[in-house]
Write a protein that holds these residues in place. Sequence first.
Motif, short mmCIF file in Angstrom:
data_model
loop_
_atom_site.label_atom_id
_atom_site.label_comp_id
_atom_site.label_asym_id
_atom_site.label_seq_id
_atom_site.Cartn_x
_atom_site.Cartn_y
_atom_site.Cartn_z
N VAL A 1 -3.57 -0.15 -10.16
CA VAL A 1 -3.54 0.00 -8.70
C VAL A 1 -4.16 -1.21 -8.03
O VAL A 1 -3.59 -1.78 -7.10
N ILE A 2 -5.33 -1.63 -8.50
CA ILE A 2 -6.02 -2.78 -7.91
C ILE A 2 -5.16 -4.03 -8.03
O ILE A 2 -4.98 -4.79 -7.06
N ALA B 1 -1.29 -7.90 -5.58
CA ALA B 1 0.01 -8.57 -5.60
C ALA B 1 0.81 -8.28 -4.33
O ALA B 1 1.47 -9.17 -3.79
N VAL B 2 0.72 -7.04 -3.83
CA VAL B 2 1.38 -6.69 -2.57
C VAL B 2 0.82 -7.54 -1.45
O VAL B 2 1.57 -8.10 -0.63
N GLY C 1 8.02 5.00 -1.33
CA GLY C 1 8.37 5.06 0.09
C GLY C 1 7.19 4.79 1.00
O GLY C 1 7.31 4.05 1.99
N ALA C 2 6.05 5.38 0.69
CA ALA C 2 4.85 5.17 1.51
C ALA C 2 4.40 3.72 1.45
O ALA C 2 3.98 3.15 2.45
N THR C 3 4.49 3.13 0.28
CA THR C 3 4.10 1.73 0.12
C THR C 3 5.05 0.83 0.90
O THR C 3 4.60 -0.10 1.60
N ALA C 4 6.33 1.12 0.84
CA ALA C 4 7.31 0.33 1.61
C ALA C 4 7.07 0.46 3.10
O ALA C 4 7.15 -0.53 3.84
N ARG C 5 6.73 1.66 3.58
CA ARG C 5 6.43 1.84 5.00
C ARG C 5 5.17 1.06 5.39
O ARG C 5 5.14 0.45 6.47
N ARG D 1 -5.34 -0.52 1.78
CA ARG D 1 -6.62 -0.07 1.21
C ARG D 1 -6.36 0.88 0.04
O ARG D 1 -5.44 1.68 0.07
N VAL D 2 -7.20 0.77 -0.98
CA VAL D 2 -7.07 1.62 -2.16
C VAL D 2 -7.08 3.09 -1.75
O VAL D 2 -6.26 3.88 -2.23
N GLU D 3 -7.97 3.45 -0.84
CA GLU D 3 -8.08 4.85 -0.40
C GLU D 3 -6.76 5.34 0.20
O GLU D 3 -6.34 6.47 -0.05
#
Length: 78
Positions: free
Chosen positions: A39-40, A45-46, A66-70, A55-57
Amino acid sequence: MTSEQIDERLGALWTRFLGMAPAGPQDDFLELGGTSVLVIRFLAAVETDFGVRIRVEDFLRDSTFGATARAVSAPPAG
């Protein structure tokens, strides 16, 4: 950047860290084998690739493709 370009670039990162391409927006990084260390590294990289800090949280609350793309495509706050 179009949503297709975001999906393509983000999918390449996803594949790099998980060893598989996302099949859809509900694919979950953690459920597919992502560890805390991955994850870190993935979020770093993102940030490097897209210039967006997640944020990690926030990622842990919803670690789907999908959430990451948004999050990547959202306009900067402020």
